[in-house]
Design an enzyme around this catalytic site. Structure first.
Site, PDB file in Angstrom:
ATOM      1  N   GLN A 101      35.004  47.219  45.669  1.00 36.83           N
ATOM      2  CA  GLN A 101      35.029  45.889  45.054  1.00 36.83           C
ATOM      3  C   GLN A 101      34.033  44.979  45.780  1.00 36.83           C
ATOM      4  O   GLN A 101      34.078  44.840  47.005  1.00 36.83           O
ATOM      5  CB  GLN A 101      36.420  45.261  45.106  1.00 36.83           C
ATOM      6  CG  GLN A 101      36.479  44.005  44.229  1.00 36.83           C
ATOM      7  CD  GLN A 101      37.784  43.252  44.301  1.00 36.83           C
ATOM      8  OE1 GLN A 101      38.313  43.024  45.379  1.00 36.83           O
ATOM      9  NE2 GLN A 101      38.306  42.838  43.158  1.00 36.83           N
ATOM     10  N   TYR A 172      37.825  33.340  43.402  1.00 37.90           N
ATOM     11  CA  TYR A 172      36.572  33.561  44.131  1.00 37.90           C
ATOM     12  C   TYR A 172      35.357  33.165  43.280  1.00 37.90           C
ATOM     13  O   TYR A 172      35.511  32.742  42.131  1.00 37.90           O
ATOM     14  CB  TYR A 172      36.502  35.005  44.628  1.00 37.90           C
ATOM     15  CG  TYR A 172      37.375  35.232  45.856  1.00 37.90           C
ATOM     16  CD1 TYR A 172      38.074  34.187  46.465  1.00 37.90           C
ATOM     17  CD2 TYR A 172      37.504  36.480  46.430  1.00 37.90           C
ATOM     18  CE1 TYR A 172      38.856  34.381  47.588  1.00 37.90           C
ATOM     19  CE2 TYR A 172      38.294  36.690  47.567  1.00 37.90           C
ATOM     20  CZ  TYR A 172      38.971  35.630  48.140  1.00 37.90           C
ATOM     21  OH  TYR A 172      39.742  35.826  49.258  1.00 37.90           O
ATOM     22  N   ARG A 221      36.445  42.747  37.420  1.00 43.75           N
ATOM     23  CA  ARG A 221      37.808  42.224  37.530  1.00 43.75           C
ATOM     24  C   ARG A 221      37.768  40.766  37.117  1.00 43.75           C
ATOM     25  O   ARG A 221      37.130  39.934  37.778  1.00 43.75           O
ATOM     26  CB  ARG A 221      38.355  42.383  38.956  1.00 43.75           C
ATOM     27  CG  ARG A 221      39.837  42.047  38.969  1.00 43.75           C
ATOM     28  CD  ARG A 221      40.616  42.587  40.139  1.00 43.75           C
ATOM     29  NE  ARG A 221      42.012  42.744  39.729  1.00 43.75           N
ATOM     30  CZ  ARG A 221      43.038  42.817  40.539  1.00 43.75           C
ATOM     31  NH1 ARG A 221      42.856  42.795  41.838  1.00 43.75           N
ATOM     32  NH2 ARG A 221      44.266  42.940  40.069  1.00 43.75           N
ATOM     33  N   GLY A 314      49.811  47.813  42.808  1.00 39.20           N
ATOM     34  CA  GLY A 314      49.348  47.221  44.052  1.00 39.20           C
ATOM     35  C   GLY A 314      50.359  47.265  45.164  1.00 39.20           C
ATOM     36  O   GLY A 314      50.419  48.220  45.954  1.00 39.20           O
ATOM     37  N   ARG A 315      51.205  46.242  45.236  1.00 34.70           N
ATOM     38  CA  ARG A 315      52.077  46.090  46.397  1.00 34.70           C
ATOM     39  C   ARG A 315      52.990  47.274  46.637  1.00 34.70           C
ATOM     40  O   ARG A 315      53.272  47.616  47.797  1.00 34.70           O
ATOM     41  CB  ARG A 315      52.878  44.784  46.268  1.00 34.70           C
ATOM     42  CG  ARG A 315      52.001  43.548  46.497  1.00 34.70           C
ATOM     43  CD  ARG A 315      52.639  42.288  45.971  1.00 34.70           C
ATOM     44  NE  ARG A 315      52.670  42.256  44.517  1.00 34.70           N
ATOM     45  CZ  ARG A 315      53.139  41.254  43.786  1.00 34.70           C
ATOM     46  NH1 ARG A 315      53.633  40.186  44.394  1.00 34.70           N
ATOM     47  NH2 ARG A 315      53.111  41.298  42.473  1.00 34.70           N
TER      48      ARG A 315
HETATM   49  C1  LIG Z   1      47.872  42.155  50.614  1.00 33.36           C
HETATM   50  C2  LIG Z   1      47.125  41.991  49.319  1.00 33.36           C
HETATM   51  C3  LIG Z   1      45.748  41.963  49.339  1.00 33.36           C
HETATM   52  C4  LIG Z   1      45.028  41.812  48.138  1.00 33.36           C
HETATM   53  N1  LIG Z   1      43.658  41.865  48.180  1.00 33.36           N
HETATM   54  C5  LIG Z   1      42.956  41.847  47.016  1.00 33.36           C
HETATM   55  C6  LIG Z   1      41.548  42.052  47.017  1.00 33.36           C
HETATM   56  O1  LIG Z   1      40.935  42.310  48.041  1.00 33.36           O
HETATM   57  N2  LIG Z   1      40.911  41.953  45.824  1.00 33.36           N
HETATM   58  C7  LIG Z   1      41.573  41.728  44.642  1.00 33.36           C
HETATM   59  O2  LIG Z   1      40.944  41.646  43.583  1.00 33.36           O
HETATM   60  N3  LIG Z   1      42.922  41.571  44.628  1.00 33.36           N
HETATM   61  C8  LIG Z   1      43.624  41.653  45.768  1.00 33.36           C
HETATM   62  N4  LIG Z   1      44.990  41.590  45.728  1.00 33.36           N
HETATM   63  C9  LIG Z   1      45.698  41.538  44.422  1.00 33.36           C
HETATM   64  C10 LIG Z   1      46.100  42.961  43.970  1.00 33.36           C
HETATM   65  O3  LIG Z   1      44.969  43.729  43.624  1.00 33.36           O
HETATM   66  C11 LIG Z   1      47.048  42.908  42.755  1.00 33.36           C
HETATM   67  O4  LIG Z   1      46.420  42.223  41.724  1.00 33.36           O
HETATM   68  C12 LIG Z   1      48.380  42.206  43.090  1.00 33.36           C
HETATM   69  O5  LIG Z   1      48.965  42.794  44.226  1.00 33.36           O
HETATM   70  C13 LIG Z   1      49.353  42.276  41.906  1.00 33.36           C
HETATM   71  O6  LIG Z   1      49.659  43.600  41.572  1.00 33.36           O
HETATM   72  P1  LIG Z   1      51.060  44.275  42.007  1.00 33.36           P
HETATM   73  O7  LIG Z   1      52.155  43.479  41.348  1.00 33.36           O
HETATM   74  O8  LIG Z   1      50.990  45.690  41.516  1.00 33.36           O
HETATM   75  O9  LIG Z   1      51.149  44.185  43.493  1.00 33.36           O
HETATM   76  C14 LIG Z   1      45.720  41.694  46.908  1.00 33.36           C
HETATM   77  C15 LIG Z   1      47.118  41.693  46.904  1.00 33.36           C
HETATM   78  C16 LIG Z   1      47.814  41.857  48.096  1.00 33.36           C
HETATM   79  C17 LIG Z   1      49.323  41.910  48.058  1.00 33.36           C
END
Ligand SMILES: Cc1cc2nc3c(=O)[nH]c(=O)nc-3n(C[C@H](O)[C@H](O)[C@H](O)COP(=O)(O)O)c2cc1C
Length: 325
Positions: A101, A172, A221, A314-315
């Site tokens: 990314q 961003y 994205r 993600g999480r």
């Molecule tokens: C610790 C953490 C770091 C993240 N870092 C990024 C990132 O670097 N770039 C990005 O586009 N989204 C980032 N996100 C967002 C995740 O890609 C994702 O959209 C978000 O966790 C929601 O999805 P989930 O419900 O499956 O966790 C981050 C989320 C978390 C929790």
């Protein structure tokens, strides 16, 4: 009907299934943004056990000016390439594909991190920081950042990545241009039309495509909706995707805008389906939906309901590589 176990081909690249680990910052890089053993160990474990076809690694800054936080990975200079090669090798050894990314944090990149004043589309503070208003970017600066994206994409390709994802979400820089909450410009990049708001995106995509060639997938994205008065709307998101469909991208990854990856009042699996469903109807590109999914069964249901072509988790994976057992 699509199942999570179905392969999918994106440009020249075939993924073994429809589950994707979306970018999530580990903040474990060294002070120059080089990948460390801790970063490799983290991704190796997810590649081995998380049953995903694709990992999109955490946001890497394309230039120090766009660095968001300490411990962030860098694709801003050639010296990082060998450390990223170790990372892509260890993910590939587990049979998983990997995108990098590419990110510029714009007004969220504070001088205490970058050593230089923040920039943005307009002198409006980022919602998460009120301490340092950004300087409005000149046309020359827009061209410069476009080149930085292209150079970072080439480094990603040299480091063995299978593709790149351009970051225009979660407040961003590119998201700031897309959002009327952050963009008050009066030139051709201003908020007067969706076309203007994504002009910078198209230029970045075009520059990246020119440098990486035709055999390399590019994802975008998009923080499609701000869920805030005066911000970008789901209709804007659909229009933007229509306009971007033939710009050179191969995949649209949908999420939230200026206020991050959360949709207010929603935590259910696929909580950005209000964006993915109309976008999927409007364009022929594959759509990746991330947000709220914690089990493979939930991902399967979203695919069966036609909400997206791929599902990001993600999480759940961040917390537990064995999430799908
Ligand atoms: C610790 C953490 C770091 C993240 N870092 C990024 C990132 O670097 N770039 C990005 O586009 N989204 C980032 N996100 C967002 C995740 O890609 C994702 O959209 C978000 O966790 C929601 O999805 P989930 O419900 O499956 O966790 C981050 C989320 C978390 C929790």
């Amino acid at each position: 009907m699509t199942h999570i176990s179905d392969p999918i081909t994106i440009r020249n690249l075939t993924l073994s299934n429809r589950l994707v680990m979306p970018p999530m910052a580990t903040a474990k890089a060294d002070e120059n943004g080089h990948v460390t053993d801790a970063v490799c160990d983290y991704y190796r474990e997810r590649a081995k056990y998380s049953k995903i076809g694709l990992i999109i690694t955490e946001h890497s800054y394309i230039h120090l000016q766009g660095k968001a936080h300490p411990g962030q990975t860098s694709l801003a200079s050639d010296d990082v390439i060998p450390s990223f090669r170790q990372l892509t090798d260890c993910i590939h050894r587990e049979g998983v594909k990997v995108f990098a990314q590419l990110s510029h944090a714009g007004s969220a990149a504070l001088s205490k991190i970058t050593g230089q004043p923040p920039v943005g589309p307009s002198p409006i503070c980022h919602p998460k920081q009120q301490e340092e208003p950004p300087a409005e970017m000149t046309l020359a600066q827009i061209r410069q950042v476009t080149e930085w994206f292209a150079q970072a994409a080439v480094r990603a390709k040299q480091a063995g990545f299978d593709g790149v994802e351009i970051h225009s979400a979660h407040g961003y820089l590119l998201n700031q241009f897309f959002s009327p909450l952050a963009n008050q410009r009066t030139d051709a990049y201003g908020p007067q039309s969706v076309e203007n708001r994504i002009r910078f995106h198209r230029e970045v995509i075009q520059a990246v495509r020119q440098t990486v060639g035709d055999d390399f997938p590019i994802a975008l994205r998009l923080g499609g909706c701000d869920y805030a008065e005066g911000g970008s709307t789901a209709l804007d998101c659909v229009e933007a995707c229509r306009l971007l469909e033939h710009s050179g991208i191969d995949l649209i990854h949908l999420t939230g805008g200026m206020h991050g990856f959360i949709r207010p009042g929603h935590t259910e699996p696929g909580y950005f389906r209000d964006l993915s469903v109309p976008v999927k109807q409007a364009v022929c590109l594959p759509v990746l939906l991330t947000g709220g999914v914690t089990t493979p069964a939930q991902a399967e249901t979203l695919l069966l309901e036609g909400c997206a072509d791929l599902i990001g988790v993600g999480r759940a994976i961040f917390k537990n590589a064995h999430w799908a057992d």
